[in-house]
Design a protein around this motif. Sequence first.
Motif, short mmCIF file in Angstrom:
data_model
loop_
_atom_site.label_atom_id
_atom_site.label_comp_id
_atom_site.label_asym_id
_atom_site.label_seq_id
_atom_site.Cartn_x
_atom_site.Cartn_y
_atom_site.Cartn_z
N LEU A 119 0.84 -1.19 0.00
CA LEU A 119 0.00 0.00 0.00
C LEU A 119 0.87 1.24 0.00
CD1 LEU A 119 -2.78 -1.00 2.55
CD2 LEU A 119 -2.71 -1.35 0.08
N ARG A 120 0.50 2.19 -0.82
CA ARG A 120 1.30 3.41 -0.95
C ARG A 120 1.04 4.33 0.24
NH1 ARG A 120 -0.13 5.49 -6.79
NH2 ARG A 120 -1.10 3.52 -7.31
N ARG A 121 2.04 4.47 1.08
CA ARG A 121 1.94 5.38 2.22
C ARG A 121 3.34 5.59 2.78
NH1 ARG A 121 2.19 3.51 7.42
NH2 ARG A 121 0.93 5.27 8.03
N PRO A 122 3.58 6.68 3.51
CA PRO A 122 4.89 6.87 4.12
C PRO A 122 5.15 5.82 5.19
CG PRO A 122 3.58 8.89 4.15
CD PRO A 122 2.67 7.79 3.75
N GLY A 123 6.40 5.41 5.32
CA GLY A 123 6.76 4.49 6.39
C GLY A 123 6.43 3.05 6.07
N ASP A 124 6.60 2.20 7.07
CA ASP A 124 6.45 0.76 6.94
C ASP A 124 5.54 0.30 8.07
OD1 ASP A 124 6.73 -1.99 7.14
OD2 ASP A 124 8.82 -1.98 6.52
N PRO A 125 4.32 -0.16 7.74
CA PRO A 125 3.37 -0.50 8.81
C PRO A 125 3.57 -1.89 9.40
CG PRO A 125 2.37 -0.86 6.67
CD PRO A 125 3.75 -0.31 6.40
N TYR A 126 4.53 -2.66 8.88
CA TYR A 126 4.61 -4.08 9.22
C TYR A 126 4.76 -4.30 10.73
CZ TYR A 126 5.80 -8.99 8.27
OH TYR A 126 5.80 -10.36 8.20
N LEU A 127 5.64 -3.53 11.38
CA LEU A 127 5.88 -3.76 12.80
C LEU A 127 4.63 -3.51 13.63
CD1 LEU A 127 9.42 -2.28 13.60
CD2 LEU A 127 8.73 -4.66 13.56
N THR A 128 3.96 -2.40 13.36
CA THR A 128 2.75 -2.07 14.13
C THR A 128 1.68 -3.13 13.93
OG1 THR A 128 3.20 0.30 14.02
CG2 THR A 128 0.93 -0.37 14.45
N LEU A 129 1.46 -3.52 12.67
CA LEU A 129 0.43 -4.52 12.39
C LEU A 129 0.80 -5.87 12.99
CD1 LEU A 129 -0.49 -3.65 8.70
CD2 LEU A 129 -1.80 -3.16 10.77
N ALA A 130 2.08 -6.23 12.97
CA ALA A 130 2.50 -7.49 13.57
C ALA A 130 2.24 -7.49 15.08
CB ALA A 130 3.97 -7.75 13.29
N MET A 131 2.49 -6.36 15.71
CA MET A 131 2.23 -6.28 17.15
C MET A 131 0.73 -6.44 17.43
SD MET A 131 3.25 -3.30 19.88
CE MET A 131 2.09 -2.10 19.23
N VAL A 132 -0.11 -5.76 16.63
CA VAL A 132 -1.55 -5.89 16.81
C VAL A 132 -1.98 -7.34 16.62
CG1 VAL A 132 -3.79 -5.25 15.82
CG2 VAL A 132 -2.04 -3.50 16.18
N ALA A 133 -1.48 -7.97 15.56
CA ALA A 133 -1.84 -9.37 15.30
C ALA A 133 -1.39 -10.27 16.43
CB ALA A 133 -1.22 -9.83 13.97
N SER A 134 -0.18 -10.04 16.93
CA SER A 134 0.33 -10.86 18.02
C SER A 134 -0.56 -10.75 19.26
CB SER A 134 1.76 -10.43 18.36
OG SER A 134 2.23 -11.08 19.53
N LEU A 135 -0.95 -9.53 19.60
CA LEU A 135 -1.78 -9.32 20.79
C LEU A 135 -3.15 -9.96 20.62
CD1 LEU A 135 -0.88 -5.65 21.76
CD2 LEU A 135 0.09 -7.78 22.63
N ASP A 136 -3.73 -9.84 19.40
CA ASP A 136 -5.05 -10.43 19.19
C ASP A 136 -4.98 -11.96 19.19
OD1 ASP A 136 -7.52 -9.01 19.07
OD2 ASP A 136 -6.66 -7.79 17.47
N PHE A 137 -3.95 -12.51 18.57
CA PHE A 137 -3.79 -13.96 18.61
C PHE A 137 -3.71 -14.45 20.06
CE2 PHE A 137 -1.87 -14.27 14.12
CZ PHE A 137 -2.96 -14.97 13.63
N ARG A 138 -2.90 -13.77 20.86
CA ARG A 138 -2.72 -14.19 22.25
C ARG A 138 -4.02 -14.03 23.04
NH1 ARG A 138 1.90 -15.09 24.71
NH2 ARG A 138 3.07 -13.99 23.08
N ALA A 139 -4.70 -12.90 22.84
CA ALA A 139 -5.93 -12.65 23.59
C ALA A 139 -7.02 -13.66 23.27
CB ALA A 139 -6.43 -11.24 23.30
N HIS A 140 -6.98 -14.24 22.06
CA HIS A 140 -8.02 -15.17 21.64
C HIS A 140 -7.56 -16.62 21.63
CE1 HIS A 140 -10.98 -12.05 20.71
NE2 HIS A 140 -9.95 -11.33 20.31
N GLY A 141 -6.48 -16.89 22.39
CA GLY A 141 -6.10 -18.28 22.62
C GLY A 141 -5.22 -18.91 21.57
#
Length: 413
Positions: free
Chosen positions: A233-255
């Motif tokens: 997606l065309r945007r400044p910066g690299d969202p991968y780290l933030t999105l990975a953290m969100v995914a990690s937290l949601d995976f953990r919260a949902h077992g």
Amino acid sequence: QRVMGGLATALELDPESGIDLARDPPTYAAYLELSEAYERFRHGDFRGSIPHAERAVALDSSLLFLGLSNAAIAYRNSGGFSQADSLVRVLSRVRDLAPWERDFLEYVRSYVHGDLTAILRVNRKLAVRFPQSMAPYTAGWAALRVNRPREAVEWLRPLDPERGSMRGWWPYWSFLTQTYHVLGQHRRELRAALRGRRQYPDNLALLRRELEARAARGQHERVVALLEESLTLRRPGDPYLTLAMVASLDFRAHGHPDHALDVVERAVARYRSLPDEEARAALGSPIRLVQLLLYGGRWAEAEEALEALAADNPDNLEIKGSLGVLAAWQEDRDKASEADRWLAALDRPYLYGWHTEWRTRIAAALGQQDEAVRLLQEAFNQGVPFNPWVHRDPTFAALHDYPPFQELLRPKG
């Protein structure tokens, strides 16, 4: 100019929008500036909308209320808290406001000051009076933020996301999906996220909402694919780290702890494979990597990175709070208490309770359940919005079976 302005308002403004310019039409030039301010605001360019709103007022004082209201909210959305507060004081001195203008001013004042309960109260009134305006959306937004997700759905679901006040307003989908997430309705959450992405295929925030819905349902491969898609997606910066953290937290919260660790490892490996300059650009904010390490259980690496950041940013409450949480997890009560005292002593305007929210995390990580619940309620009272982060944040894991915490998070409407 006045005739053109009158024609423009008659032809372009929805009579149900709540904006009435018919009795005193602005000049056409001023109307064009105000229209541009609204258009930029609608597309999330809050800073870019401000000069146009201010020029509209300079060109025609009859637009003072509408122009400065727009500018005040735009300043608040883009971190210009003192400027927003100044405009509220100017607007408060305006006399002879119509009833709806007084209500709208109360909304702007409450929004700038972080009073979420007042925002909901006044937008309930505005939404009933002007059902085709932004007020029903704002009422839904505020209802979610004060933990009334069922009411939020009642306001949001009837709105047409492709017409009227919602046309071009992608946050509609963002908040509808978050509401379903809070209610645990992850199938509906995913359907709404996919509809939003069809309407706004290049929107990173809505990609994140799809990622959250899929992580909640344990769809590991689809989440990994979304992480890779985010880089296209065309945007400044690299969202991968933030999105990975969100995914990690949601995976953990949902077992799904194994999935959580996998996306952390992928993100850290990606970051460390980049040349230094690209890595710095990818981070955006250095605290993102630290939080990923912290929540991924890589405490030694997180501590080293945090100490380096703290040396350069001694007054950053997010860094100080993260150090306190890490110290609590490492059972260093003295260091955790030092961070808590620093946060408690903060005396800055426009904190909106975020310092108290970090104190909540430290108390929870220390196992101080009563104090953590008390502080979380205080943070909500100070303006911290209720949000899905509460259930996904691992610092609150020790509170999940604690009845007062469960009661605090129970939907109130």
